[in-house]
Design an enzyme around this catalytic site. Structure first.
Site, PDB file in Angstrom:
ATOM      1  N   HIS A 287       0.854  -1.194   0.000  1.00 16.20           N
ATOM      2  CA  HIS A 287       0.000   0.000   0.000  1.00 16.20           C
ATOM      3  C   HIS A 287       0.882   1.233   0.000  1.00 16.20           C
ATOM      4  CE1 HIS A 287      -3.177   2.800   1.105  1.00 16.20           C
ATOM      5  NE2 HIS A 287      -4.010   1.876   0.686  1.00 16.20           N
TER       6      HIS A 287
ATOM      7  N   ASP B 184      -7.917  -5.604  -0.007  1.00 14.67           N
ATOM      8  CA  ASP B 184      -8.395  -6.467  -1.092  1.00 14.67           C
ATOM      9  C   ASP B 184      -7.980  -7.925  -0.946  1.00 14.67           C
ATOM     10  OD1 ASP B 184      -9.647  -4.420  -2.602  1.00 14.67           O
ATOM     11  OD2 ASP B 184      -7.667  -3.698  -3.174  1.00 14.67           O
TER      12      ASP B 184
END
Ligand code: CMC
Length: 432
Positions: A306, A363
């Site tokens: 991320h 996700d």
């Protein structure tokens, strides 16, 4: 006088104000730098650029903290619902009972699509990706509500926000039904937001879908956990479009397009495809991990890493627990969940991922929950888009409410050809 930063270049000193956020973040305000020095700043991919000040969402990526309007995501996930969190994100405070009722009633009043919009759905090919349908149809809604195109009107905002938040799930469900050649199922006013979406997805004209409370809760939680995430790619796109004074629906349609990419919202579909590939190939995950570490393979461990979190994504922790819980309740054993857990365990021990601070993101496990519910993988990013709608609406509102908003217009450092002169066609030589 507040804090200041000093920049020295070519014997000159430039004083720059430092803006301090409510959580102690410091940002050097360079907005006058070009005027005073001729300099611009360069930050490829905006990795270290604050594009705005915002009161909506706080993330501390090093500590793995996420808060909507000050409330920790863990508390909201345990005690709240998507619609209550949506109200909080859009309006800044948790609603009173009366405010929540009014908001829910507005959502119900706006859940239907104009009947002529069904013609638009019918013209998409059966193979159309639902994200393409979603962005087109969100934009098309403004054709049926011409006052939207007039731009932002404070007295219309509540209705416009409710219209978008409510209709997006109807559009999403219709898109799915059309792609399967199934008849559209109309919303039921007596159902709450997430139950209504599941009803429109899975009921048949001759039989209502069996709404299991655990399934409704799991999907509601996925929506809630996706509801906002400060200045990510799609939200920045929404703000960018809104800054030109385009309407809310045009701004949100652009957000859907930005979300679609596999490095952003499309990662949830990409994760399941990666797990399916690993499963089909009989790999226990080790071959894939080796490929993800090899820059020449073109592969990444999807659902890992991320830009902001350099620690476990707090949403991923909640989703992982929910995933275990739902599969147990539904009595489903999914080999993809075992592969995902194995990948996570292996990656968290591997120096490549440890050194780069790559952890599972939101996700990584969400697709396994959606599979268990029966949502096809092409719809995963659509689910993300429905969830992200409150964040986009709140960011749109922040842009239009702010008196001094200027059109977003970054600068660049030009590295192309310097001035040269036109050569007529018969005198040009190929440079290749
Ligand atoms: N697998 C393997 N290596 C990775 C991964 C990954 N998933 N993510 C980052 N890296 C490596 C990258 O190759 C680079 O290595 P090096 O320093 O040797 O060049 C280093 O880690 C830093 O990566 P980056 O690309 O500079 O990081 P970024 O901040 O630009 O990208 C990201 C963030 C999320 C796009 C990236 O981690 C990624 O592609 N992850 C997989 C896709 C994904 O799961 N996306 C969903 C993000 S969360 C939901 C959302 O926001 O939509």
């Amino acid at each position: 006088m507040g804090k200041q930063a000093k920049l020295e270049l070519d014997g000159k000193t430039y004083i720059l104000p430092v803006v301090v956020g409510s959580e102690g973040e410091h940002g050097v305000d360079i907005s006058t730098l070009r005027q005073t020095s001729g300099l611009i700043t360069l930050d490829d991919g905006y990795g270290n650029t604050g594009s705005c000040v915002s009161k909506i969402t706080f993330i501390d990526g090093d500590k793995g903290i996420l808060r909507y309007r000050g409330y920790p995501i863990e508390e909201l996930a345990e005690k709240s619902t998507f619609i209550e969190a949506a109200y909080l994100i859009i309006y800044g405070e948790l609603p009173t009972s009366a405010q929540l009722k009014r908001f829910s009633d507005l959502l119900t009043a706006n859940e239907m699509l104009h009947e002529s919009m069904k013609n638009h759905f019918a013209t998409f090919p059966a193979t159309a990706h639902p994200m393409a349908i979603l962005s087109s149809m969100i934009n098309a809604v403004s054709c049926y509500h011409p006052r939207l195109i007039e731009g932002y009107k404070a007295d219309m905002f509540d209705v416009q926000a409710a219209r978008l938040l409510s209709k997006v799930r109807t559009i999403a469900a219709f898109a799915y039904r059309v792609s399967r050649g199934l008849p559209a199922i109309y919303p039921k006013p007596s159902y709450k937001y997430t139950a209504n979406f599941l009803h429109m997805m899975f009921s048949e004209p001759y039989q209502d879908y069996d709404l299991k409370p655990e399934v409704v809760r799991a999907l509601d939680l996925i929506f809630l956990l996706h509801a906002d995430h400060e200045q990510n790619c799609s939200t920045s796109t929404v703000r960018m479009i809104a800054s030109s004074q385009a309407n809310l629906f045009a701004s949100a349609a652009g957000g859907v397009c930005a979300l679609w990419g596999p490095l952003h919202g499309g990662a949830n579909q990409a994760v399941i495809e990666m797990l399916e590939d690993i499963h089909r190939s009989g790999d226990d995950g080790s071959r894939f991990i080796a490929a993800a570490k090899d820059k020449n393979s073109g592969k990444r461990l999807m659902g890992f890493g991320h830009r902001v979190y350099k620690n476990y994504d707090p949403r991923a922790k909640i989703i992982k627990a929910q995933c275990d819980n739902l599969l147990k309740v539904l009595n489903i054993s999914d080999p993809l969940l075992d592969i995902a857990k194995h990948l996570e365990e292996a990656a968290l021990k591997d120096s490549y991922f440890v050194e780069r601070k790559l952890y599972p993101n939101v996700d990584f496990y969400s697709g396994i929950i959606m599979r268990a519910i029966g949502i096809p993988k092409e719809m995963f990013t659509v689910i993300f888009a429905i969830g992200r709608m409150p964040g986009w609406i709140a960011n749109y509102k922040e842009i239009v409410d702010h008196q001094g908003t200027r059109i977003y217009r970054p600068r660049q450092i030009y590295t192309g050809e310097t001035e040269r002169h036109f050569v007529s066609l018969n005198q040009r030589k190929s440079k290749a």
